[in-house]
Design a protein around this motif. Structure first.
Motif, PDB file in Angstrom:
ATOM      1  N   SER A  11       0.843  -1.204   0.000  1.00  0.00           N
ATOM      2  CA  SER A  11       0.000   0.000   0.000  1.00  0.00           C
ATOM      3  C   SER A  11       0.867   1.237   0.000  1.00  0.00           C
ATOM      4  N   PHE A  12       0.572   2.134  -0.939  1.00  0.00           N
ATOM      5  CA  PHE A  12       1.122   3.487  -0.886  1.00  0.00           C
ATOM      6  C   PHE A  12      -0.030   4.385  -0.435  1.00  0.00           C
ATOM      7  N   LYS A  13       0.235   5.677  -0.355  1.00  0.00           N
ATOM      8  CA  LYS A  13      -0.805   6.595   0.139  1.00  0.00           C
ATOM      9  C   LYS A  13      -2.093   6.485  -0.701  1.00  0.00           C
ATOM     10  N   ASP A  14      -1.910   6.539  -2.054  1.00  0.00           N
ATOM     11  CA  ASP A  14      -3.108   6.557  -2.910  1.00  0.00           C
ATOM     12  C   ASP A  14      -3.216   5.321  -3.799  1.00  0.00           C
ATOM     13  N   PHE A  15      -2.487   4.278  -3.473  1.00  0.00           N
ATOM     14  CA  PHE A  15      -2.474   3.135  -4.404  1.00  0.00           C
ATOM     15  C   PHE A  15      -2.206   1.844  -3.646  1.00  0.00           C
ATOM     16  N   ASN A  16      -2.999   0.823  -3.961  1.00  0.00           N
ATOM     17  CA  ASN A  16      -2.774  -0.501  -3.356  1.00  0.00           C
ATOM     18  C   ASN A  16      -2.566  -1.512  -4.464  1.00  0.00           C
ATOM     19  N   GLY A  33      -0.831  -3.296 -19.085  1.00  0.00           N
ATOM     20  CA  GLY A  33      -1.860  -2.437 -18.490  1.00  0.00           C
ATOM     21  C   GLY A  33      -1.496  -0.986 -18.682  1.00  0.00           C
ATOM     22  N   PRO A  34      -2.455  -0.095 -18.428  1.00  0.00           N
ATOM     23  CA  PRO A  34      -2.213   1.332 -18.651  1.00  0.00           C
ATOM     24  C   PRO A  34      -1.240   1.907 -17.646  1.00  0.00           C
ATOM     25  N   SER A  35      -0.764   3.095 -17.942  1.00  0.00           N
ATOM     26  CA  SER A  35       0.155   3.786 -17.043  1.00  0.00           C
ATOM     27  C   SER A  35      -0.466   3.904 -15.650  1.00  0.00           C
ATOM     28  N   GLY A  36       0.317   3.551 -14.651  1.00  0.00           N
ATOM     29  CA  GLY A  36      -0.142   3.700 -13.269  1.00  0.00           C
ATOM     30  C   GLY A  36      -0.914   2.514 -12.723  1.00  0.00           C
ATOM     31  N   CYS A  37      -0.994   1.394 -13.479  1.00  0.00           N
ATOM     32  CA  CYS A  37      -1.773   0.248 -12.981  1.00  0.00           C
ATOM     33  C   CYS A  37      -0.949  -0.613 -12.022  1.00  0.00           C
ATOM     34  N   GLY A  38       0.364  -0.372 -11.927  1.00  0.00           N
ATOM     35  CA  GLY A  38       1.167  -1.092 -10.935  1.00  0.00           C
ATOM     36  C   GLY A  38       2.163  -2.089 -11.497  1.00  0.00           C
ATOM     37  N   LYS A  39       2.434  -2.032 -12.805  1.00  0.00           N
ATOM     38  CA  LYS A  39       3.350  -2.994 -13.427  1.00  0.00           C
ATOM     39  C   LYS A  39       4.756  -2.872 -12.827  1.00  0.00           C
ATOM     40  N   THR A  40       5.270  -1.630 -12.811  1.00  0.00           N
ATOM     41  CA  THR A  40       6.626  -1.429 -12.302  1.00  0.00           C
ATOM     42  C   THR A  40       6.704  -1.744 -10.817  1.00  0.00           C
ATOM     43  N   THR A  41       5.662  -1.382 -10.089  1.00  0.00           N
ATOM     44  CA  THR A  41       5.648  -1.692  -8.650  1.00  0.00           C
ATOM     45  C   THR A  41       5.739  -3.209  -8.445  1.00  0.00           C
ATOM     46  N   LEU A  42       5.019  -3.971  -9.243  1.00  0.00           N
ATOM     47  CA  LEU A  42       5.069  -5.430  -9.104  1.00  0.00           C
ATOM     48  C   LEU A  42       6.473  -5.957  -9.419  1.00  0.00           C
ATOM     49  N   ASP A 155      11.572  -4.544 -17.927  1.00  0.00           N
ATOM     50  CA  ASP A 155      10.595  -3.486 -17.638  1.00  0.00           C
ATOM     51  C   ASP A 155      10.540  -2.491 -18.792  1.00  0.00           C
ATOM     52  N   GLU A 156       9.541  -2.635 -19.640  1.00  0.00           N
ATOM     53  CA  GLU A 156       9.380  -1.792 -20.847  1.00  0.00           C
ATOM     54  C   GLU A 156      10.707  -1.648 -21.588  1.00  0.00           C
ATOM     55  N   PRO A 157      11.354  -2.757 -21.957  1.00  0.00           N
ATOM     56  CA  PRO A 157      12.717  -2.673 -22.484  1.00  0.00           C
ATOM     57  C   PRO A 157      12.816  -1.990 -23.839  1.00  0.00           C
ATOM     58  N   THR A 188       4.946  -4.235 -20.408  1.00  0.00           N
ATOM     59  CA  THR A 188       4.696  -3.318 -21.523  1.00  0.00           C
ATOM     60  C   THR A 188       3.304  -2.714 -21.388  1.00  0.00           C
ATOM     61  N   HIS A 189       3.092  -1.570 -22.068  1.00  0.00           N
ATOM     62  CA  HIS A 189       1.706  -1.123 -22.178  1.00  0.00           C
ATOM     63  C   HIS A 189       1.264  -1.194 -23.642  1.00  0.00           C
ATOM     64  N   ASP A 190       2.101  -1.879 -24.459  1.00  0.00           N
ATOM     65  CA  ASP A 190       1.818  -2.001 -25.885  1.00  0.00           C
ATOM     66  C   ASP A 190       1.167  -3.358 -26.140  1.00  0.00           C
TER      67      ASP A 190
HETATM   68  P1  ATP Z   1       3.854   3.181 -16.113  1.00  0.00           P
HETATM   69  O1  ATP Z   1       3.401   2.340 -17.281  1.00  0.00           O
HETATM   70  O2  ATP Z   1       3.502   4.624 -16.268  1.00  0.00           O
HETATM   71  O3  ATP Z   1       5.301   2.975 -15.754  1.00  0.00           O
HETATM   72  P2  ATP Z   1       2.987   1.390 -14.002  1.00  0.00           P
HETATM   73  O4  ATP Z   1       1.841   0.521 -14.385  1.00  0.00           O
HETATM   74  O5  ATP Z   1       4.335   0.782 -14.048  1.00  0.00           O
HETATM   75  O6  ATP Z   1       2.953   2.729 -14.836  1.00  0.00           O
HETATM   76  P3  ATP Z   1       3.610   2.040 -11.291  1.00  0.00           P
HETATM   77  O7  ATP Z   1       4.834   2.823 -11.643  1.00  0.00           O
HETATM   78  O8  ATP Z   1       3.812   0.712 -10.696  1.00  0.00           O
HETATM   79  O9  ATP Z   1       2.651   1.921 -12.551  1.00  0.00           O
HETATM   80  O10 ATP Z   1       2.740   2.947 -10.308  1.00  0.00           O
HETATM   81  C1  ATP Z   1       1.491   2.504  -9.776  1.00  0.00           C
HETATM   82  C2  ATP Z   1       0.972   3.535  -8.810  1.00  0.00           C
HETATM   83  O11 ATP Z   1       1.743   3.471  -7.604  1.00  0.00           O
HETATM   84  C3  ATP Z   1       1.039   4.949  -9.295  1.00  0.00           C
HETATM   85  O12 ATP Z   1      -0.153   5.613  -8.928  1.00  0.00           O
HETATM   86  C4  ATP Z   1       2.238   5.512  -8.558  1.00  0.00           C
HETATM   87  O13 ATP Z   1       2.084   6.902  -8.330  1.00  0.00           O
HETATM   88  C5  ATP Z   1       2.173   4.751  -7.240  1.00  0.00           C
HETATM   89  N1  ATP Z   1       3.494   4.612  -6.616  1.00  0.00           N
HETATM   90  C6  ATP Z   1       4.540   3.901  -7.089  1.00  0.00           C
HETATM   91  N2  ATP Z   1       5.598   3.983  -6.257  1.00  0.00           N
HETATM   92  C7  ATP Z   1       5.208   4.765  -5.233  1.00  0.00           C
HETATM   93  C8  ATP Z   1       5.837   5.234  -4.035  1.00  0.00           C
HETATM   94  N3  ATP Z   1       7.091   4.893  -3.749  1.00  0.00           N
HETATM   95  N4  ATP Z   1       5.122   6.026  -3.202  1.00  0.00           N
HETATM   96  C9  ATP Z   1       3.848   6.362  -3.478  1.00  0.00           C
HETATM   97  N5  ATP Z   1       3.185   5.956  -4.590  1.00  0.00           N
HETATM   98  C10 ATP Z   1       3.845   5.179  -5.462  1.00  0.00           C
END
Ligand code: ATP
Length: 359
Positions: A11-16, A33-42, A155-157, A188-190
């Motif tokens: 969990s981040f402040k605005d994202f789980n 998935g689209p930008s911000g769906c959590g791919k990089t976080t995973l 990661d989006e190579p 990827t988001h493609d």
């Molecule tokens: P993109 O395709 O744009 O790279 P993504 O699918 O990889 O997007 P993430 O980068 O995983 O998405 O981000 C998912 C959400 O988590 C976003 O809303 C981002 O702002 C939030 N987020 C990621 N890291 C942190 C962090 N360290 N602190 C707070 N929020 C974060």
């Protein structure tokens, strides 16, 4: 054993993020998935760059959940290459092996093997700054693979490269991945990239897995409107089930009563239930004779706009209040009369290609 991601939560402040996923040994799965769906976080959770709030990650037989990045047996390739600018190509590739205190004769041999694998023979002494984008990404791939990791994370190579180089490199990556049999997670988001490179695609939406399956399944049998929309142009017509005759088929009528559909019976469905009838623009056949015909899977519409893409002509149409997309191949364009904005068209929808999505 491949990779097991068991109920990983963060969990981040605005994202789980909340993901449960099994990846087979040697499989290439794509996180799409689209930008911000959590791919990089995973990817960061799997690699250990950030710790999970709860859950467990296994790579091979090892529980790596609390292990540091360097001990997880992972190779990572980033979008911006992240090569060491002060080292030449060979030293970049050798980096992970040196960190593992590998014997220098073995490092030399391995660097040569890797240069050959990514088709950069003779580039060992070249400075990184003299490389093209594609060559930099090949170097990054060789560096990630040199220590023979159990898992490769990409990661989006290809997103920093032009379209032609993206196609060339994605084929090379897939061929190397198959040759080595290395378990791989590709971000990827493609959607075209995901469809062409993957054994399986994981569609992500807002920190969760929306759907996972073979590319063909994801494209043709979307589990939700989100998956359908994300995988390219589609039609989703809100309908009500009128009659179910098992095993022959299901009859539906569109919400505005203008279109009757007959689709194959594939699962238990009840009269009165509401679904979207989904089909791709290319699953239609356009008739351009101006007469009004009615029947199942037959749509009378007016052309709103046309767009020519070389291989096909795409139409936006309106049937009653319903907006639709259809297309015909370039060959049909030559064979047929010219289609103009405002023309009435009739098109039929191939019932085998219709798929029901819960409304
Ligand atoms: P993109 O395709 O744009 O790279 P993504 O699918 O990889 O997007 P993430 O980068 O995983 O998405 O981000 C998912 C959400 O988590 C976003 O809303 C981002 O702002 C939030 N987020 C990621 N890291 C942190 C962090 N360290 N602190 C707070 N929020 C974060």
């Amino acid at each position: 054993m491949g990779v097991s991601i068991k109920n990983i939560k963060k969990s981040f402040k605005d994202f789980n993020i909340d993901v449960d996923l099994e990846i087979e040994k040697g499989e290439l799965i794509t996180l799409l998935g689209p930008s911000g769906c959590g791919k990089t976080t995973l990817i960061q959770l799997i690699s250990g760059i950030i710790p999970p709030g709860s859950g467990a990650i296994h790579i091979g037989s090892k529980d790596v959940t609390t292990m540091p990045v360097w001990s997880r047996d992972i190779g990572i390739v980033f979008q911006d290459y992240a090569l060491f600018p002060h080292m030449n190509v060979g030293d970049n590739i050798a980096y992970g092996l040196k960190a593992r205190k590998t014997k220098s004769s073995l490092i030399k041999k391995r660097v040569t093997e890797m240069l050959e694998l990514v088709q950069l023979m003779g580039y060992g002494k070249r400075s990184v700054s003299s490389l093209s984008g594609g060559e930099k990404q090949r170097t990054a791939l060789a560096r990630a693979l040199a220590p023979s990791p159990l898992l490769l994370l990409l990661d989006e190579p290809l997103s920093a490269l032009d379209a032609k180089m993206r196609t060339i490199l994605r084929r090379e990556i897939r061929s190397i991945q198959k040759e080595l049999g290395i378990t791989t997670i590709y971000v990827t988001h493609d959607q075209e990239e995901a469809l062409s490179i993957s054994d399986r695609i994981v569609v992500m939406n807002n920190g969760r897995v929306e759907q996972k399956g073979r590319p063909w399944e994801i494209y043709n049998q979307p589990a939700s409107g989100f998956s359908a929309d994300f995988m390219g142009e589609s039609n989703k017509i809100p309908c009500t089930v009128e009659e179910v005759s098992e095993p022959d088929g299901i009859s539906l009528v569109s919400s505005d009563g203008d279109i009757n559909f007959r689709v194959p019976y594939r699962k238990k469905i009840k009269t009165g239930e509401k679904y979207f009838v989904f089909f791709r623009p290319q699953d239609t056949e356009v008739i351009h004779d101006g007469t009004n015909k009615t029947g199942e899977n037959m749509i009378n519409a007016k052309i709103l706009s046309t767009e020519y893409f070389g291989r096909y002509l795409s139409f936006d149409c309106k049937a009653g209040n319903t907006l639709l997309k259809t297309e015909i191949s370039d060959r049909q364009v030559l064979d047929s009369k010219i289609f103009k904005v405002g023309d009435p068209v009739i098109f039929t929808v191939n019932q085998e290609r219709c798929w029901l999505i819960r409304n």
